[in-house]
Scaffold this motif. Structure first.
Motif, PDB file in Angstrom:
ATOM      1  N   UNK A   7       0.476  -1.920  -0.076  1.00  0.00           N
ATOM      2  CA  UNK A   7       0.016  -0.316  -0.266  1.00  0.00           C
ATOM      3  C   UNK A   7       0.610   1.413  -0.289  1.00  0.00           C
ATOM      4  N   UNK A   8       1.649   1.164   0.609  1.00  0.00           N
ATOM      5  CA  UNK A   8       2.646   2.287   1.127  1.00  0.00           C
ATOM      6  C   UNK A   8       3.313   2.491  -0.567  1.00  0.00           C
ATOM      7  N   UNK A   9       4.083   1.462  -1.202  1.00  0.00           N
ATOM      8  CA  UNK A   9       4.368   1.284  -2.414  1.00  0.00           C
ATOM      9  C   UNK A   9       3.810   2.077  -3.184  1.00  0.00           C
ATOM     10  N   UNK A  10       2.599   1.795  -3.766  1.00  0.00           N
ATOM     11  CA  UNK A  10       1.838   1.921  -4.626  1.00  0.00           C
ATOM     12  C   UNK A  10       1.161   3.354  -4.147  1.00  0.00           C
ATOM     13  N   UNK A  11       0.763   3.501  -2.697  1.00  0.00           N
ATOM     14  CA  UNK A  11       0.308   5.646  -2.559  1.00  0.00           C
ATOM     15  C   UNK A  11       1.161   5.990  -3.531  1.00  0.00           C
ATOM     16  N   UNK A  12       2.679   6.637  -3.603  1.00  0.00           N
ATOM     17  CA  UNK A  12       3.980   7.071  -3.800  1.00  0.00           C
ATOM     18  C   UNK A  12       3.121   7.273  -5.109  1.00  0.00           C
ATOM     19  N   UNK A  13       3.413   5.817  -5.729  1.00  0.00           N
ATOM     20  CA  UNK A  13       3.803   5.655  -7.391  1.00  0.00           C
ATOM     21  C   UNK A  13       2.689   6.418  -8.173  1.00  0.00           C
ATOM     22  N   UNK A  14       1.628   5.973  -7.602  1.00  0.00           N
ATOM     23  CA  UNK A  14       0.235   7.107  -7.515  1.00  0.00           C
ATOM     24  C   UNK A  14      -0.252   8.213  -7.575  1.00  0.00           C
ATOM     25  N   UNK A  15       0.446   8.777  -6.266  1.00  0.00           N
ATOM     26  CA  UNK A  15       0.101  10.221  -5.905  1.00  0.00           C
ATOM     27  C   UNK A  15      -1.262  10.254  -4.671  1.00  0.00           C
TER      28      UNK A  15
END
Ligand code: 13P
Ligand code: SF4
Length: 306
Positions: A7-15
Motif C-alpha cells: 500500500x505504501x509503495x502504490x500510494x507513492x507511485x500513484x500520488x
C-alpha cells in the motif's frame, strides 16, 4: 512484500491519499494518511492535491469527496459499502415531499445520497448540525432529513421546530439502556459518551454527546479515566491509541451480537484497499445532472461551519 508495504509503495507511485473514517478496521486506520469524522473528511477531500483519493469509508462519503473535488479520481474499496441511514431516504419519496411542501428549507445530514444532497438547501454533519440549524432562515419551516434521532436532539438543543424524516442508523439504534445502566453501576464514575445518532433514551442518560471526533477529543482531554462509548466500536482504536491510560468500554448492544460494528464500514478490508489502489477501481461517479446542485448544498455547509 506485505500488504502494508504494498500500500505504501502504490500510494507513492500513484500520488494517492487514503482518507479513513474512525469506523474502519484498525489496520485501515493505521495505513490512512488522514482519519476524521464526516466533516473533517469532506474538508480533507476538498483540499487534497493527490491525483487519487482512496476513500476508506462508505459510499455517501466517497460520493461527497467526488462532488467536492470532481477532477480527482475517487475510489472506494468495496462499492457495496452503503449506509442504512442513507437508504432510509429514497430520492423519489424525498422529491414527493419537496413538491408537496415547497416552503420547507431542507437540511440534510451528510449521510444521504448525492441525489438527496442535490435536492437539499444545506447539508450538515453531527459536528455542525446545531450551528447549521441555527443559521437556517427563521421565516421558513424546516425539514431535517434523514436521521430522526439527530434531528430530535438538535430540536431539543436549539428549540427550533423541525419536521423529521423517519430515518435511522441500524448501528446507533442497537444500544441497550438497561445494560448501560448496569455498566454505570459496576463502574462508578464512568462517563457515558454518545453519538447523536443514538436513540433518545440513550442520549437522555449520556454525560456528553458529540460526533466521532468530538467524542475522541473529549476522552483525550477529560481528567476522568473511564468512558462507556455509545457509537460504532471502530472509534475505540484511536481512543486507545491517543489516550492509552483511559479505560474504554464499548456500550453493549441489546442482542448478544456485534451490532455495534457497522456492517457497511466493515466491508472494506486492507486487502480490498490494496487491490483498489492497484487497479484504481471501483471508481465513484456522480451523474452530471446532480453534481452541480449537490456541490451547492455541501459548499454552503462548509461555508456556514467555518
Ligand atoms: P461522524 O463521523 O460525522 O460523527 O458520523 C458518524 C457516522 O455515522 C458516519 O457514518
Ligand atoms: Fe450508516 Fe450507521 Fe454505518 Fe454510519 S454507522 S455508515 S450511519 S449504517
Amino acid at each position: 512484500m506485505d500488504l502494508f508495504q504494498k500500500i505504501e509503495k502504490l500510494k507513492k507511485e500513484k500520488n494517492a491519499v487514503i482518507l479513513a473514517h474512525y469506523y474502519q478496521d484498525p489496520d485501515i486506520q493505521d495505513v490512512a494518511d488522514f482519519i476524521g469524522d464526516s466533516l473533517e473528511l469532506a474538508r480533507a477531500a476538498q483540499r487534497t492535491d493527490a491525483d487519487l483519493i482512496v476513500f476508506a469509508g462508505v459510499h455517501f462519503m466517497a460520493e461527497g469527496a467526488k462532488i467536492l473535488n470532481p477532477t480527482r479520481k475517487v475510489i472506494l474499496p468495496d462499492l457495496r459499502a452503503g449506509c442504512s441511514l442513507s437508504d432510509s431516504c429514497p430520492p423519489d419519496r424525498f422529491r414527493a415531499f419537496k413538491e408537496k411542501n415547497p416552503e420547507h428549507f431542507i437540511i440534510s445530514y451528510i449521510n444521504c445520497s448525492a441525489a438527496i444532497k442535490a435536492m437539499s438547501d444545506v447539508i450538515c454533519t453531527s459536528s455542525n448540525a446545531l450551528r447549521i440549524v441555527e443559521k437556517a432562515p427563521k421565516d421558513r419551516p424546516i425539514l431535517f432529513a434523514p436521521d430522526r434521532n439527530l434531528g430530535r436532539w438538535v430540536m431539543e438543543q436549539t428549540g427550533r421546530e423541525m419536521t423529521l424524516w423517519p430515518g435511522s442508523c441500524i448501528v446507533h439504534e442497537t444500544f441497550s439502556e438497561r445494560k448501560i445502566i448496569d455498566l454505570k453501576t459496576a463502574n462508578p464514575g464512568a462517563k457515558l459518551i454518545a453519538h447523536p445518532e443514538c436513540e433518545a433514551n440513550i442520549l437522555r442518560i449520556s454525560d456528553y454527546i458529540g460526533s466521532t471526533s468530538q467524542l475522541l477529543k473529549y476522552v483525550i482531554e477529560s481528567p476522568l479515566d473511564t468512558f462507556i462509548v455509545a457509537t460504532e466500536a471502530g472509534i475505540l482504536h484511536q481512543m486507545a491509541k491517543k489516550a492509552p491510560t483511559k479505560k474504554l468500554i464499548a456500550a453493549p448492544p441489546n442482542q448478544n451480537c456485534a451490532c455495534n460494528e457497522c456492517p457497511f464500514m466493515k466491508l472494506n478490508t486492507l486487502e480490498k484497499l490494496a487491490n483498489a489502489l492497484e487497479t484504481e477501481a471501483p471508481e465513484i461517479h456522480v451523474p452530471e445532472s446532480i453534481q452541480e446542485q449537490a456541490k451547492k448544498s455541501l459548499t454552503r455547509m462548509l461555508e456556514w461551519s467555518n
